[in-house]
Motif scaffolding. Structure first.
Motif, PDB file in Angstrom:
ATOM      1  N   TYR A 153       0.822  -1.215   0.000  1.00  0.00           N
ATOM      2  CA  TYR A 153       0.000   0.000   0.000  1.00  0.00           C
ATOM      3  C   TYR A 153       0.854   1.263   0.000  1.00  0.00           C
ATOM      4  O   TYR A 153       0.474   2.283  -0.589  1.00  0.00           O
ATOM      5  N   VAL A 154       2.022   1.205   0.676  1.00  0.00           N
ATOM      6  CA  VAL A 154       2.921   2.355   0.657  1.00  0.00           C
ATOM      7  C   VAL A 154       3.469   2.578  -0.751  1.00  0.00           C
ATOM      8  O   VAL A 154       3.641   3.720  -1.205  1.00  0.00           O
ATOM      9  N   THR A 155       3.731   1.483  -1.463  1.00  0.00           N
ATOM     10  CA  THR A 155       4.253   1.588  -2.823  1.00  0.00           C
ATOM     11  C   THR A 155       3.239   2.226  -3.760  1.00  0.00           C
ATOM     12  O   THR A 155       3.567   3.100  -4.559  1.00  0.00           O
ATOM     13  N   SER A 156       1.979   1.774  -3.672  1.00  0.00           N
ATOM     14  CA  SER A 156       0.924   2.353  -4.502  1.00  0.00           C
ATOM     15  C   SER A 156      -0.437   1.934  -3.962  1.00  0.00           C
ATOM     16  O   SER A 156      -0.609   0.797  -3.510  1.00  0.00           O
ATOM     17  N   LEU A 157      -1.389   2.859  -4.031  1.00  0.00           N
ATOM     18  CA  LEU A 157      -2.751   2.551  -3.588  1.00  0.00           C
ATOM     19  C   LEU A 157      -3.636   2.090  -4.742  1.00  0.00           C
ATOM     20  O   LEU A 157      -4.799   1.767  -4.533  1.00  0.00           O
ATOM     21  N   LYS A 158      -3.083   2.068  -5.941  1.00  0.00           N
ATOM     22  CA  LYS A 158      -3.883   1.672  -7.099  1.00  0.00           C
ATOM     23  C   LYS A 158      -3.087   0.699  -7.964  1.00  0.00           C
ATOM     24  O   LYS A 158      -1.872   0.551  -7.816  1.00  0.00           O
ATOM     25  N   SER A 159      -3.794   0.048  -8.858  1.00  0.00           N
ATOM     26  CA  SER A 159      -3.160  -0.901  -9.764  1.00  0.00           C
ATOM     27  C   SER A 159      -2.287  -0.166 -10.770  1.00  0.00           C
ATOM     28  O   SER A 159      -2.666   0.889 -11.294  1.00  0.00           O
ATOM     29  N   LEU A 160      -1.091  -0.719 -11.019  1.00  0.00           N
ATOM     30  CA  LEU A 160      -0.156  -0.123 -11.963  1.00  0.00           C
ATOM     31  C   LEU A 160       0.092  -1.084 -13.114  1.00  0.00           C
ATOM     32  O   LEU A 160       0.477  -2.236 -12.896  1.00  0.00           O
ATOM     33  N   PRO A 161      -0.130  -0.656 -14.354  1.00  0.00           N
ATOM     34  CA  PRO A 161       0.119  -1.548 -15.499  1.00  0.00           C
ATOM     35  C   PRO A 161       1.609  -1.786 -15.692  1.00  0.00           C
ATOM     36  O   PRO A 161       2.442  -0.933 -15.380  1.00  0.00           O
ATOM     37  N   ILE A 162       1.939  -2.965 -16.192  1.00  0.00           N
ATOM     38  CA  ILE A 162       3.335  -3.306 -16.500  1.00  0.00           C
ATOM     39  C   ILE A 162       3.413  -3.661 -17.977  1.00  0.00           C
ATOM     40  O   ILE A 162       2.750  -4.598 -18.436  1.00  0.00           O
ATOM     41  N   LYS A 163       4.219  -2.922 -18.710  1.00  0.00           N
ATOM     42  CA  LYS A 163       4.434  -3.204 -20.124  1.00  0.00           C
ATOM     43  C   LYS A 163       5.928  -3.423 -20.336  1.00  0.00           C
ATOM     44  O   LYS A 163       6.680  -2.485 -20.597  1.00  0.00           O
ATOM     45  N   ASN A 164       6.327  -4.677 -20.168  1.00  0.00           N
ATOM     46  CA  ASN A 164       7.741  -5.023 -20.331  1.00  0.00           C
ATOM     47  C   ASN A 164       7.826  -6.388 -21.001  1.00  0.00           C
ATOM     48  O   ASN A 164       7.244  -7.366 -20.517  1.00  0.00           O
ATOM     49  N   ASP A 165       8.522  -6.458 -22.091  1.00  0.00           N
ATOM     50  CA  ASP A 165       8.600  -7.701 -22.860  1.00  0.00           C
ATOM     51  C   ASP A 165       9.263  -8.817 -22.068  1.00  0.00           C
ATOM     52  O   ASP A 165       8.883  -9.984 -22.191  1.00  0.00           O
ATOM     53  N   GLY A 166      10.258  -8.472 -21.249  1.00  0.00           N
ATOM     54  CA  GLY A 166      10.948  -9.501 -20.467  1.00  0.00           C
ATOM     55  C   GLY A 166      10.034 -10.179 -19.470  1.00  0.00           C
ATOM     56  O   GLY A 166      10.055 -11.404 -19.301  1.00  0.00           O
ATOM     57  N   LEU A 167       9.204  -9.392 -18.771  1.00  0.00           N
ATOM     58  CA  LEU A 167       8.270  -9.959 -17.804  1.00  0.00           C
ATOM     59  C   LEU A 167       7.132 -10.694 -18.494  1.00  0.00           C
ATOM     60  O   LEU A 167       6.791 -11.825 -18.132  1.00  0.00           O
ATOM     61  N   ASN A 168       6.551 -10.058 -19.501  1.00  0.00           N
ATOM     62  CA  ASN A 168       5.402 -10.659 -20.174  1.00  0.00           C
ATOM     63  C   ASN A 168       5.759 -11.919 -20.946  1.00  0.00           C
ATOM     64  O   ASN A 168       4.885 -12.741 -21.241  1.00  0.00           O
ATOM     65  N   TRP A 169       7.052 -12.107 -21.257  1.00  0.00           N
ATOM     66  CA  TRP A 169       7.500 -13.306 -21.965  1.00  0.00           C
ATOM     67  C   TRP A 169       7.239 -14.570 -21.155  1.00  0.00           C
ATOM     68  O   TRP A 169       6.972 -15.633 -21.721  1.00  0.00           O
ATOM     69  N   LEU A 170       7.273 -14.458 -19.823  1.00  0.00           N
ATOM     70  CA  LEU A 170       7.167 -15.642 -18.972  1.00  0.00           C
ATOM     71  C   LEU A 170       5.858 -16.401 -19.180  1.00  0.00           C
ATOM     72  O   LEU A 170       5.842 -17.631 -19.255  1.00  0.00           O
ATOM     73  N   LEU A 171       4.753 -15.688 -19.253  1.00  0.00           N
ATOM     74  CA  LEU A 171       3.459 -16.342 -19.447  1.00  0.00           C
ATOM     75  C   LEU A 171       2.761 -15.895 -20.721  1.00  0.00           C
ATOM     76  O   LEU A 171       1.652 -16.366 -21.009  1.00  0.00           O
ATOM     77  N   GLY A 172       3.397 -14.997 -21.472  1.00  0.00           N
ATOM     78  CA  GLY A 172       2.801 -14.539 -22.714  1.00  0.00           C
ATOM     79  C   GLY A 172       3.315 -15.270 -23.935  1.00  0.00           C
ATOM     80  O   GLY A 172       2.845 -15.029 -25.054  1.00  0.00           O
TER      81      GLY A 172
END
Length: 336
Positions: A153-172
């Motif tokens: 919650y300290v990091t963020s109170l709302k959802s943050l989108p992630i657009k990174n090919d390295g991360l999305n490669w794992l399950l994308g």
């Protein structure tokens, strides 16, 4: 008090029969879980007519790699008679941490290890409380749960989108042909299952884990490193939660402070359904994998039947009651 033998400590204690029968008896809960899984597949095929397909089997793994990883770490903890309530909150914190770091322009080769490390550090804090200060695992991991969720919650109170090919490669990214497919995230989860199986059954550390769950006082009398082992299993669980956070962020392509709510209970349910006894000393990581598949198959069946998703929790609750009674009966048989 007499010390147990290594075989007894490894989950085969209390049965005065031959080694083959002891081993079969120890695997009975896992066999029961696999039997339920097969019966559910058969019932679904008979009821729906086109239920068991390559796509269903592939999606069963593809939808649950993060839960598989959580169940692996939770198996280590429960085998010692402990519990870790922080893992769901770690998923939320690591996902949001990754989202913020990606937004700052850092590459995946830097961000992904930091996401995993965040879980490792929280697991280490819980491990210190349990191993050094002798705090009950429930209380220590409850503190870790509030810590991780608060940091999310300290990091963020709302959802943050992630657009990174390295991360999305794992399950994308899909590998395979036809209706059979898998993803790098699923392969990673299954490799962790295999690694955990080897550690638990072919290393001194694994034998110590079973010995602590079987009888911690006897393990101390045998000179086993109880404190160090208990610390390390929470580090393993926290690291697993960090990896699960990476996989869940890849699955949702976002970080969310509400991510992972109740997921620690799902992991515990999968481990118990997989045959690991909550009091410790007996269980197998392969059973935990089967427990995750049972959980996922129930969700798929509920979707096929077009009924409210809350029925998933009712069915899981009934299964948990059945397996707890089964474990009690098996324990009574062993003592007899």
């Amino acid at each position: 008090m007499s010390a147990e033998s290594p075989v007894q400590s490894a989950g085969f204690r209390g049965i005065q029969t031959g080694p083959v029968l002891r081993r079969v008896n120890a695997w009975l809960p896992v066999i029961a879980t696999v039997a339920i899984l097969l019966l559910m597949l058969l019932a679904g095929q008979l009821y729906f007519g086109d239920f068991v397909t390559p796509r269903l089997v592939s999606s069963l793994f593809d939808n649950n790699p993060y839960l598989i990883v959580l169940a692996v770490g939770m198996t280590f903890v429960i085998l010692t008679g402990g519990i870790d309530l922080s893992v769901g909150s770690v998923i939320a914190f690591s996902g949001l941490l990754g989202a913020q770091l990606f937004a700052a322009g850092l590459p995946a080769v830097v961000v992904l290890p930091l996401m995993v490390l965040s879980g490792t550090l929280i697991g280490a804090v819980i491990g210190i409380m349990v191993a050094v200060f002798d705090i009950q695992p429930f209380i220590a991991s409850l503190a870790g749960m509030f810590l991780a969720r608060g940091l999310a919650y300290v990091t963020s109170l709302k959802s943050l989108p992630i657009k990174n090919d390295g991360l999305n490669w794992l399950l994308g990214t899909s590998w395979g042909g036809g209706q059979w497919y898998t993803t790098p995230g699923v392969v990673l989860a299954l490799l962790l299952v295999a690694l955990a199986f080897w550690v638990l059954h072919y290393t001194r550390f694994g034998r110590t884990v079973y010995a602590i769950g079987g009888n911690e006082q006897s393990a101390r009398l045998m000179g086993l490193p109880v404190g160090r082992t208990k610390f390390l299993i929470y580090v393993i669980s926290g690291t697993g939660a960090g990896i699960a956070g990476v996989l869940f962020a890849s699955y949702t392509q976002s970080g969310n402070p509400l991510a992972g709510l109740g997921m620690e209970l799902q992991a515990i349910a999968a481990v118990v359904i997989g045959g690991t006894i909550l009091s410790g000393g007996s269980g197998y990581v392969l059973g935990s994998l089967a427990g995750v598949l049972v959980y996922g198959l129930i969700q798929i069946a509920i979707t096929y039947m077009s009924v409210d998703s809350w029925w998933t929790y009712i069915v899981i609750g009934v299964l948990l009651l059945v397996f707890v009674v089964f474990q009690r009966a098996l324990s009574a048989r062993r003592r007899g």
